[in-house]
Write a protein that holds these residues in place. Structure first.
Motif, short mmCIF file in Angstrom:
data_model
loop_
_atom_site.label_atom_id
_atom_site.label_comp_id
_atom_site.label_asym_id
_atom_site.label_seq_id
_atom_site.Cartn_x
_atom_site.Cartn_y
_atom_site.Cartn_z
N ALA A 644 -13.32 59.40 28.49
CA ALA A 644 -13.65 58.10 27.90
C ALA A 644 -14.29 57.20 28.95
N TYR A 645 -15.11 56.26 28.44
CA TYR A 645 -15.61 55.19 29.29
C TYR A 645 -14.51 54.16 29.49
N ILE A 646 -14.46 53.56 30.66
CA ILE A 646 -13.57 52.43 30.93
C ILE A 646 -14.35 51.17 30.63
N ILE A 647 -13.84 50.35 29.70
CA ILE A 647 -14.55 49.14 29.26
C ILE A 647 -13.76 47.93 29.74
N GLN A 648 -14.47 47.06 30.47
CA GLN A 648 -13.83 45.82 30.94
C GLN A 648 -14.82 44.68 30.74
N LYS A 649 -14.37 43.64 30.07
CA LYS A 649 -15.22 42.48 29.74
C LYS A 649 -16.48 42.91 29.00
N GLY A 650 -16.29 43.90 28.12
CA GLY A 650 -17.38 44.35 27.28
C GLY A 650 -18.38 45.25 27.97
N GLU A 651 -18.16 45.62 29.24
CA GLU A 651 -19.10 46.45 29.98
C GLU A 651 -18.45 47.78 30.35
#
Length: 786
Positions: A644-651
């Motif tokens: 999975a991608y790690i998403i932080q603050k929509g990025e």
């Protein structure tokens, strides 16, 4: 470089200074003494003369010599090939202790009595000169029969071997070392010999024409000499042998000696090798040479189309004199060492050490001193005829003037040094010093042979060398450090804060090379650096490119720890990675393998890592984040179903995954989890306080039938677009399927966390919010309430 006390004495008189003091002084002024010792001919070794030499009647390789030692004649049997009547030799008498294992006694050799031994230089403990005996001559002093050999300074001397740093080419000569010692002891220094009186013969203009093409960087001086039968004096041979410079050619030995003493780079050419071609039987008398740049841009000497030498680099061996009676052309040259070094490095031409070593470190630019010394030695000791006049090509080298503030100079040194002392010390080193009008500044011009002096720090070092570092008072360093809170410092503190959090979470920090193996990276599906910008000279074949990922090195460390018997392995690393265009990025990577918690028998079997548990530990380091399904890409390390991608603050800031089963097998690891994050995306920010609701938080679960190809991230994104501020969070709670559910669908349970910031929500309001979510799911994804 190796020299003796007696070799230095002609230039600076050191006889009254103890050897131990000279040893200390050399170290103090930066000419580090590698070794020194006294070398003295043994007692009862005297000067003798071979009167007769006949073959031994019973041994082809032995000679029976009658040797005069002053008071008597001795019969000595000698096996040296070069012994002959008329020679002055070193004779070891009975009782002479030549070595720890050899004391001379009377003996009979093949029936002939021998009363001593005619010695070679090596048998007496001195450097080897030849394959036979040492033949004495007047170069060591007046030869007197029976005089002990150790009474000659050359055979009772103190020998120093010093290490010369690359920037001190001026000390690769006896002149240079003597000049330094003269300055250290404030003694007179006699450097340049008097010019040799020229013989009444043809001038150089009748024998040689010199021209050049274009502007040159080199200074050159030419002299012509008529050689007769040359013989190398013992004093010169021994001096060269100390420095392993003694060769077969007598003329080249004279040249090596003049270079060793003066530091001037000198070559010799055969005059007839420089003559122009002629179609008549009459041989032309006048040689012609041209100095110009060759195909590599290096200044070279030509005779017609034939290259004689590359200045400061090499010489055509066909042009070297043959130790026969002939006319030779002597050439002294100087080129600034930076120009020589850069030119050779750029062109990568082959170089001869005997020329390039000295030229690239800085030879003596005072060319007449070397040529005069050589011509004097050839005339006095070899009977050569010196032709009058010289041809010179002289460049006007001007060392830069260095302006020094006396106050700053004292600050560099660490204590106040009187102006008169500063001027005196610098002038003893041949610096030119002018005083400014306000008396607080000095205008200093270093001598041309000190190419290593560039700034006031260098000037301060010269003063400290001669003052002696021991004379500088020791005191603690004082400095005042200002508080700095620039971006680099803040970023560094942020990274170290992340590292501390990672260690608190149980990860151990590692550091690896920024290099990796290109073939291995490609094997695991990583894009490597383009050939056009890749490493040209890798340190090893296993580290032949810059790494695009931290993970391979981390996995190698996991394997090493596993092989050492560790069952709990959690590592992290911060470091540089590189794109295909060789753009540097900074990454943060984690890896966890084996057990998360160790087994404690009989209470616990231990706890294994899981993707969720791994993600929670990473969240404790970098802060909260969400996951978005990541489709399989080129990297072969990641499990296709647990990536999975790690998403932080929509990025998207990184990737988290379980290790692919094939990768686990290849590395021979148990279940392993990896994550790599763009460290530049984790920028430091100030903590901002936010209001929080004091009203109850409610949860509602919605179970819907929905197409299994819709990722939850897409559902989340659409629900967020509704703009319902009361929905504080939503996440998948359960996925279910059975034979009653269409195979293209799944039963998905979504949990909503609902809270108002201003009031307690009524049931009708909650139902309205959940209905809006259901309507959206039905309209956008065809979901139906189950």
């Amino acid at each position: 470089m190796i020299f003796t006390k007696s070799l230095i004495n002609p230039f600076v008189h050191l006889s009254a200074i103890p050897t131990q003091r000279i040893y200390k002084t050399l170290n103090d002024i930066g000419l580090e003494v590698d070794s020194f010792h006294s070398l003295r001919a043994p007692d009862r070794v005297v000067v003798g003369k071979v009167l007769e030499c006949e073959k031994h009647p019973d041994a082809d390789k032995l000679n029976v010599c009658q040797v005069d030692i002053g008071e008597e004649r001795r019969q000595i049997v000698c096996g040296a090939k070069n012994v002959a009547a008329g020679q002055w030799v070193a004779v070891a008498l009975e009782g002479a202790k030549i070595s720890d294992t050899l004391t001379i006694k009377k003996a009979k050799l093949r029936g002939i009595e021998s009363q001593g031994m005619i010695c070679s230089s090596s048998e007496l403990g001195f450097p080897k000169l030849n394959e036979g005996i040492m033949i004495l001559d007047s170069s060591i002093g007046e030869l007197k029969l029976g005089k002990p050999l150790h009474e000659y300074p050359l055979f009772s001397d103190d020998i120093f071997e010093i290490d010369i740093t690359p920037n001190r080419g001026d000390c690769l000569s006896l002149y240079g070392v003597a000049r330094e010692l003269a300055a250290a002891y404030d003694l007179d220094f006699s450097e340049y010999p008097k010019e040799q009186e020229e013989d009444n013969v043809l001038g150089i203009g009748r024998l040689l024409q010199v021209s050049h093409e274009g502007k040159l960087d080199s200074s050159l001086l030419y002299k012509t000499v008529q050689l007769n039968e040359l013989k190398l004096p013992l004093s010169i041979a021994l001096t060269l042998a100390y420095n392993d410079l003694l060769g077969e050619s007598v003329l080249q030995n004279f040249i090596q000696y003049a270079t060793l003493v003066s530091g001037v780079s000198i070559k010799a050419y055969r005059h007839d090798a420089c003559l122009p071609a002629s179609t008549s039987d009459e041989k032309p008398l006048k040689a012609s040479i041209m100095i110009k740049k060759d195909e590599n841009g290096l200044e070279s000497v030509y005779a017609g189309e034939k290259k004689l030498s590359t200045i400061g680099v090499s010489q055509n061996r066909e042009t070297m004199p043959l130790d026969a009676p002939e006319v030779v052309i002597l050439e002294a040259s100087y080129t600034p060492p930076a120009i020589i070094s850069e030119g050779v490095a750029r062109s990568k031409v082959e170089k001869e050490t005997r020329f390039f070593y000295r030229a690239s470190r800085g030879s003596n630019p005072h060319l007449p001193s070397g040529i005069t010394l050589l011509c004097s030695a050839l005339h006095k000791m070899g009977g050569a005829l010196i032709y009058s006049g010289t041809h010179e090509i002289t460049q006007n080298y001007k060392p830069a003037t260095i302006t020094v503030d006396l106050h700053s100079l004292s600050a560099f040194i660490g204590q106040e040094v009187p102006k008169t002392k500063v001027v005196s010390l610098l002038k003893s080193l041949k610096f030119e010093v002018d005083l400014a009008s306000d008396d607080s500044f000095l205008a200093i011009r270093p001598p041309l042979f000190r190419h290593d002096i560039h700034n006031k720090q260098d000037i301060a070092e010269e003063i400290v060398r001669l003052l002696g570092i021991d004379t500088i008072l020791a005191k603690p360093l004082y400095f005042a450090e200002k508080r700095r809170t620039d971006e680099e410092y803040i970023l560094y503190k942020h990274h170290r804060s992340l590292a501390k959090r990672a260690m608190v979470a149980g990860f151990n920090e590692t550091i690896h090379f920024v290099f990796n193996q290109k073939s291995r990276l490609k094997e695991w599906g990583y894009t490597t650096i383009d050939e056009s910008v890749d490493l040209l000279n890798p340190i090893t074949s296993e580290l032949d490119t810059l790494r695009p990922t931290l993970l391979l090195s981390l996995l190698d460390s996991v394997v090493r720890n596993k092989n050492l018997g560790y069952s709990q392995i959690a590592l992290f690393e911060m470091g540089s990675t590189y794109t295909a265009a060789r753009q540097e990025r900074f990454s943060l990577a984690f890896v966890a393998s084996g057990l998360k918690k160790e087994a404690i028998y009989p209470y616990s079997k231990g706890e294994k890592w899981s993707l969720v548990g791994f993600a929670e530990e990473i969240a404790s380091v970098i802060g909260e984040f969400s996951l978005e399904q990541r489709a399989p890409q080129s990297e072969k390390l990641f499990h296709p179903a647990q990536c999975a991608y790690i998403i932080q603050k929509g990025e998207r800031i990184g990737t988290i995954a379980k290790l692919h089963p094939l990768a686990q097998e290849a590395f021979d690891l148990e279940e392993t989890f990896v994550a790599e994050i763009d460290l530049e995306a984790l920028k430091p920010s100030l903590i901002q306080a936010q209001s929080f609701s004091k009203f109850p938080k409610l949860q509602r679960d919605l179970t819907v039938l929905i197409g299994k190809n819709h990722p939850f991230s897409a559902l989340r994104q659409e629900i967020k677009k509704l703009g319902i501020i009361e929905i504080k969070e939503l996440f998948p709670l359960d996925i279910y399927t059975d034979e009653k559910i269409d195979e293209e669908q799944i039963s998905l349970t979504i949990r909503l966390l609902i809270q108002s910031d201003s009031k307690t929500l009524e049931e009708e309001e909650i139902v309205s919010i959940t209905q809006k979510v259901l309507d959206l799911l039905n309209h956008r994804f065809g979901a139906k309430l189950r």
